[in-house]
Design an enzyme around this catalytic site. Structure first.
Site, PDB file in Angstrom:
ATOM      1  N   CYS A   1     -87.721 -11.428  -0.937  1.00 24.82           N
ATOM      2  CA  CYS A   1     -87.445 -10.994   0.436  1.00 24.82           C
ATOM      3  C   CYS A   1     -86.943 -12.222   1.199  1.00 24.82           C
ATOM      4  O   CYS A   1     -86.477 -13.177   0.586  1.00 24.82           O
ATOM      5  CB  CYS A   1     -88.675 -10.350   1.083  1.00 24.82           C
ATOM      6  SG  CYS A   1     -90.044 -11.463   1.443  1.00 24.82           S
TER       7      CYS A   1
ATOM      8  N   ASN B   1     -90.690 -14.798   1.936  1.00 22.54           N
ATOM      9  CA  ASN B   1     -91.691 -14.772   0.878  1.00 22.54           C
ATOM     10  C   ASN B   1     -93.120 -14.855   1.419  1.00 22.54           C
ATOM     11  O   ASN B   1     -93.989 -15.474   0.832  1.00 22.54           O
ATOM     12  CB  ASN B   1     -91.422 -15.887  -0.144  1.00 22.54           C
ATOM     13  CG  ASN B   1     -92.225 -15.770  -1.424  1.00 22.54           C
ATOM     14  OD1 ASN B   1     -92.650 -16.775  -1.971  1.00 22.54           O
ATOM     15  ND2 ASN B   1     -92.444 -14.573  -1.929  1.00 22.54           N
TER      16      ASN B   1
ATOM     17  N   CYS C   1     -94.241 -11.703   3.361  1.00 22.88           N
ATOM     18  CA  CYS C   1     -94.607 -10.308   3.675  1.00 22.88           C
ATOM     19  C   CYS C   1     -94.303  -9.364   2.515  1.00 22.88           C
ATOM     20  O   CYS C   1     -95.173  -9.015   1.735  1.00 22.88           O
ATOM     21  CB  CYS C   1     -93.868  -9.820   4.923  1.00 22.88           C
ATOM     22  SG  CYS C   1     -94.287 -10.684   6.442  1.00 22.88           S
ATOM     23  N   ARG C   2     -93.035  -8.947   2.437  1.00 20.02           N
ATOM     24  CA  ARG C   2     -92.660  -7.906   1.487  1.00 20.02           C
ATOM     25  C   ARG C   2     -92.742  -8.333   0.026  1.00 20.02           C
ATOM     26  O   ARG C   2     -93.294  -7.613  -0.804  1.00 20.02           O
ATOM     27  CB  ARG C   2     -91.251  -7.393   1.803  1.00 20.02           C
ATOM     28  CG  ARG C   2     -91.169  -6.666   3.118  1.00 20.02           C
ATOM     29  CD  ARG C   2     -89.754  -6.320   3.490  1.00 20.02           C
ATOM     30  NE  ARG C   2     -89.066  -7.520   3.971  1.00 20.02           N
ATOM     31  CZ  ARG C   2     -87.796  -7.540   4.359  1.00 20.02           C
ATOM     32  NH1 ARG C   2     -87.072  -6.440   4.289  1.00 20.02           N
ATOM     33  NH2 ARG C   2     -87.251  -8.648   4.811  1.00 20.02           N
ATOM     34  N   SER C   3     -92.161  -9.482  -0.310  1.00 19.08           N
ATOM     35  CA  SER C   3     -92.130  -9.861  -1.727  1.00 19.08           C
ATOM     36  C   SER C   3     -93.509 -10.209  -2.284  1.00 19.08           C
ATOM     37  O   SER C   3     -93.825  -9.806  -3.410  1.00 19.08           O
ATOM     38  CB  SER C   3     -91.110 -10.968  -2.000  1.00 19.08           C
ATOM     39  OG  SER C   3     -91.367 -12.118  -1.241  1.00 19.08           O
TER      40      SER C   3
ATOM     41  N   ASP D   1     -88.501  -4.834   7.104  1.00 19.96           N
ATOM     42  CA  ASP D   1     -89.252  -6.061   7.330  1.00 19.96           C
ATOM     43  C   ASP D   1     -90.320  -5.812   8.391  1.00 19.96           C
ATOM     44  O   ASP D   1     -89.998  -5.534   9.543  1.00 19.96           O
ATOM     45  CB  ASP D   1     -88.304  -7.163   7.795  1.00 19.96           C
ATOM     46  CG  ASP D   1     -88.975  -8.522   7.896  1.00 19.96           C
ATOM     47  OD1 ASP D   1     -90.211  -8.610   7.733  1.00 19.96           O
ATOM     48  OD2 ASP D   1     -88.248  -9.508   8.149  1.00 19.96           O
TER      49      ASP D   1
END
Length: 165
Positions: A8, A11, A13-15, A127
């Site tokens: 993401c 690095n 939150c999402r990933s 996001d």
């Protein structure tokens, strides 16, 4: 060893969320000795930082383990990776541009492309960073929905190729 890296922006939150969820699916499937899972960001702003506390709380509430330090994706990593999973179309574009060869660019896929229920043309995991906690919960739902399809793709890649006569 089959290697998957989720990417993401920062690095945090999402990933890392996708990394934790998918690592759990891999372990539950008994493939953890064959599949390595990690994550990175397209940028290095948060390098060395832990995951966002909201990411951690949503993962822990759902029963996922998480031990994370942010890092920036490097072009040289393509050689050692089998799949690079982008969390949105911007990451997909950036990663494919970073790929040193067309073969490396082909390793980059959108996470939601593995979710058969994802609406056509809506393959981004939004996001959640600038929003409330429910954005992180939505992110987790989208990651969980795509994980079985991704696991199936990894299983297929690990399976010996049938030879035709």
């Amino acid at each position: 060893m089959y290697r998957v890296c989720f990417v993401c922006t920062g690095n945090i939150c999402r990933s890392p969320m996708a990394e934790s969820v998918f690592r759990s699916h891999v372990a539950d499937a008994g493939l953890d000795a064959l599949v390595e899972v990690d994550s990175a960001g397209t940028g290095g702003w948060h390098e060395g930082d832990p995951a966002d506390p909201r990411t951690v709380s949503v993962l822990e509430a759902a029963g996922y383990e998480q031990h994370h330090r942010a890092r920036q994706f490097q072009s040289s990593w393509f050689a050692g990776l089998d799949l690079v999973i982008a969390l949105d179309a911007g990451h997909l574009r950036d990663l494919r541009a970073l790929a040193p060869t067309p073969r490396d660019a082909a390793k980059v896929r959108l996470l939601r492309s593995f979710d058969p229920a994802a609406p056509a043309g809506d393959n981004d995991v939004p996001d959640p960073y600038y929003g409330p906690l429910d954005g992180f919960e939505e992110c987790l739902e989208l990651v969980e929905a795509a994980s079985p399809g991704l696991l199936e793709a990894v299983r297929e890649a690990l399976a010996p190729k049938e030879q035709t006569a």
